[in-house]
Design an enzyme around this catalytic site. Sequence first.
Site, PDB file in Angstrom:
ATOM      1  N   LEU A  65       0.861  -1.181   0.000  1.00 40.42           N
ATOM      2  CA  LEU A  65       0.000   0.000   0.000  1.00 40.42           C
ATOM      3  C   LEU A  65       0.893   1.226   0.000  1.00 40.42           C
ATOM      4  CD1 LEU A  65      -2.639  -1.048   2.698  1.00 40.42           C
ATOM      5  CD2 LEU A  65      -3.104  -0.699   0.267  1.00 40.42           C
ATOM      6  N   ASP A  66       0.565   2.227  -0.826  1.00 40.31           N
ATOM      7  CA  ASP A  66       1.373   3.434  -0.827  1.00 40.31           C
ATOM      8  C   ASP A  66       1.078   4.251   0.430  1.00 40.31           C
ATOM      9  OD1 ASP A  66      -0.949   4.946  -1.305  1.00 40.31           O
ATOM     10  OD2 ASP A  66      -0.657   4.920  -3.466  1.00 40.31           O
ATOM     11  N   SER A  67       1.823   5.323   0.621  1.00 38.26           N
ATOM     12  CA  SER A  67       1.755   6.062   1.880  1.00 38.26           C
ATOM     13  C   SER A  67       0.384   6.675   2.136  1.00 38.26           C
ATOM     14  CB  SER A  67       2.836   7.151   1.912  1.00 38.26           C
ATOM     15  OG  SER A  67       2.642   8.073   0.848  1.00 38.26           O
ATOM     16  N   GLN A  94      -2.694   1.541  -6.081  1.00 37.79           N
ATOM     17  CA  GLN A  94      -3.605   2.538  -5.521  1.00 37.79           C
ATOM     18  C   GLN A  94      -3.716   3.760  -6.435  1.00 37.79           C
ATOM     19  OE1 GLN A  94      -1.073   1.068  -3.051  1.00 37.79           O
ATOM     20  NE2 GLN A  94      -2.685  -0.466  -3.299  1.00 37.79           N
ATOM     21  N   ARG A 134      -7.148   5.615  -7.936  1.00 36.66           N
ATOM     22  CA  ARG A 134      -7.430   7.057  -7.922  1.00 36.66           C
ATOM     23  C   ARG A 134      -7.727   7.541  -9.344  1.00 36.66           C
ATOM     24  NH1 ARG A 134      -2.658   6.671  -4.604  1.00 36.66           N
ATOM     25  NH2 ARG A 134      -3.285   6.635  -2.397  1.00 36.66           N
TER      26      ARG A 134
END
Length: 331
Positions: free
Chosen positions: A97-99, A232, A236
């Site tokens: 998962l990105d930040s 992710q 978006r």
Amino acid sequence: MGSAGLARLQGLFAIYKPPGLKWKHLRDTVELQLLKGLNAGKPPAPKQRVRFLLGPVEGSEEKELTLTATRVPTLIDHPLVRGLAFTSLKVGVGHRLDSQASGVLVLGVGHGRGLLTDMYNAHLTKDYTVRGVLGKATDDFCEDGRLVEKTTYDHVTREKLDRILAVIQGSHQKALVTYSNLDLQTQEAYEMAVSGVIRPMNKSPMLITGIRCLQFAPPEFLLEVQCMHETQKQLRRLVHEIGLELKSTAVCTQVRRTRDGFFTLDDALLRTQWDLPSIQDAIQAAAPRVVAELEKSLRPWLGTQEPPGAGQPWDSERPRSALGPESHVGH
């Protein structure tokens, strides 16, 4: 704790990643907490050894010395001499998962690092809740990105949104069959389709197996997305392109993973539970389900497909439309 504690650190477990935290920092924090727990146990009693010590003869008034056999503790295994028993521990990270994203993140320790590869090879789907806001577009599809456009959204209705989502799901389901390389005329393919285990066995673009609207309160809306091979950023972008299809614009305000394969939010350990006993219990609780689910997911493909390389990531970084693997949704 020591070796007994390490023996129970063999498998997979899930933690809840909060937004704003990088996965590498999270992994390092978990490793540190596990090492702290392993080294916190009471050290065993020191071993004894026999030494001959020089001393006066008992009952003798003369200053005569003799050697006496005496048991003394050996300090070679003392923590202050030897140092910490455990100084390094490798924790593997599953689908990252990105930040900015939050939610379920699967980690593996011991032989669990190999099970992470099996999870990749099984091509399990993941569930997300994705929140969007209509009326503006940014350069990175995020709410806090650089604003590039503002639009109206009064004409957008729940029915229009649901229609767009249905077309998206249909186009991706056709692509899923294409990337699975199965002959749908065979009995084997039919049985796999009925059981819902059709999935690509090679690298593919993001594939959406299910998408629906959970909440619609303009300008905000909340989507539930079931997908595989995603990033992710692609999710978006999906919100951005849905806004365009609605003759408006939209930005993504939240990406939250609620399921990764057979791990759900109920399995994910919160920040206060990132300690040795909680992680050991989580590994033991998940172990039977991990074995059963991986066997069920991998069995249909054994002997029919060549598995990818160990640990090969599946997320596609190629820029393409998120609305369909090959083309945009028609108006």
